[in-house]
Design an enzyme around this catalytic site. Structure first.
Site, PDB file in Angstrom:
ATOM      1  N   ASP A 120       0.866  -1.172   0.000  1.00 32.11           N
ATOM      2  CA  ASP A 120       0.000   0.000   0.000  1.00 32.11           C
ATOM      3  C   ASP A 120       0.902   1.221   0.000  1.00 32.11           C
ATOM      4  O   ASP A 120       1.955   1.217   0.639  1.00 32.11           O
ATOM      5  CB  ASP A 120      -0.904   0.008   1.232  1.00 32.11           C
ATOM      6  CG  ASP A 120      -1.992  -1.061   1.166  1.00 32.11           C
ATOM      7  OD1 ASP A 120      -2.398  -1.421   0.055  1.00 32.11           O
ATOM      8  OD2 ASP A 120      -2.443  -1.500   2.234  1.00 32.11           O
ATOM      9  N   ASP A 138      -7.267  -0.984  -4.300  1.00 22.25           N
ATOM     10  CA  ASP A 138      -8.279  -0.635  -3.303  1.00 22.25           C
ATOM     11  C   ASP A 138      -9.258   0.407  -3.841  1.00 22.25           C
ATOM     12  O   ASP A 138     -10.454   0.378  -3.518  1.00 22.25           O
ATOM     13  CB  ASP A 138      -7.618  -0.105  -2.027  1.00 22.25           C
ATOM     14  CG  ASP A 138      -6.750  -1.145  -1.338  1.00 22.25           C
ATOM     15  OD1 ASP A 138      -7.040  -2.354  -1.467  1.00 22.25           O
ATOM     16  OD2 ASP A 138      -5.775  -0.747  -0.681  1.00 22.25           O
TER      17      ASP A 138
END
Length: 159
Positions: A120, A138
């Protein structure tokens, strides 16, 4: 035989998956080669690499254990269920949003198996408040879920 519409959905899944992969490869290459895990963009947005071994937004962060393997298998089964849903749904708009979810989900699933964790890197913040660090996959998953919720709320029918 797949209809043209269903074929387009699979192509879009591949394109979204590729966008996610390229973004992660570029971030990993730039951040890891520069010995820095953060790139300052402005006062509320940075690229900051974190490794997520949990599920969405870092929930259930776990080490690579039996539970991690079980969660990865469950996520894999959910992806197969989404593919089936996309193929049998008579609502093409619904199938589009499911394909968007799949494009992101398969990107993160690839990382779970390849890296044993998901990179991430998008860090949104205001002063000391930081939102969960997330990635392009995401974003796709979130857009797809919001689209499905809107379809359900307004009972949008589209063949």
């Amino acid at each position: 035989m797949l209809s043209k519409k269903k074929l387009y959905l699979f192509i879009s899944i591949f394109i979204l998956f590729a966008i996610d992969r390229v973004s992660k490869i570029l971030i990993l290459k730039n951040l890891l080669n520069n010995s820095s895990l953060e790139i300052y963009i402005n006062s509320f947005f940075n690229f900051s690499l974190t490794w997520n071994s949990g599920i969405g937004f870092g929930i259930l962060q776990i080490e690579h254990t039996f539970l991690y393997v079980i969660i990865s298998i469950i996520i894999t089964m959910i992806n197969f269920t989404l593919i089936y849903w996309m193929l049998v749904s008579s609502n093409y708009l619904e199938s589009i949003f499911v394909s968007i979810i799949l494009g992101g989900s398969l990107g993160n699933l690839f990382d779970r198996y390849y890296y044993n964790s998901v990179p991430d890197f998008i860090d949104l913040h205001y002063e000391s408040f930081h939102w969960f660090t997330f990635n392009i996959a995401d974003i796709f998953i979130t857009i797809g879920i919001i689209g499905l919720v809107i379809i359900d709320l307004f009972k949008i029918k589209n063949k």
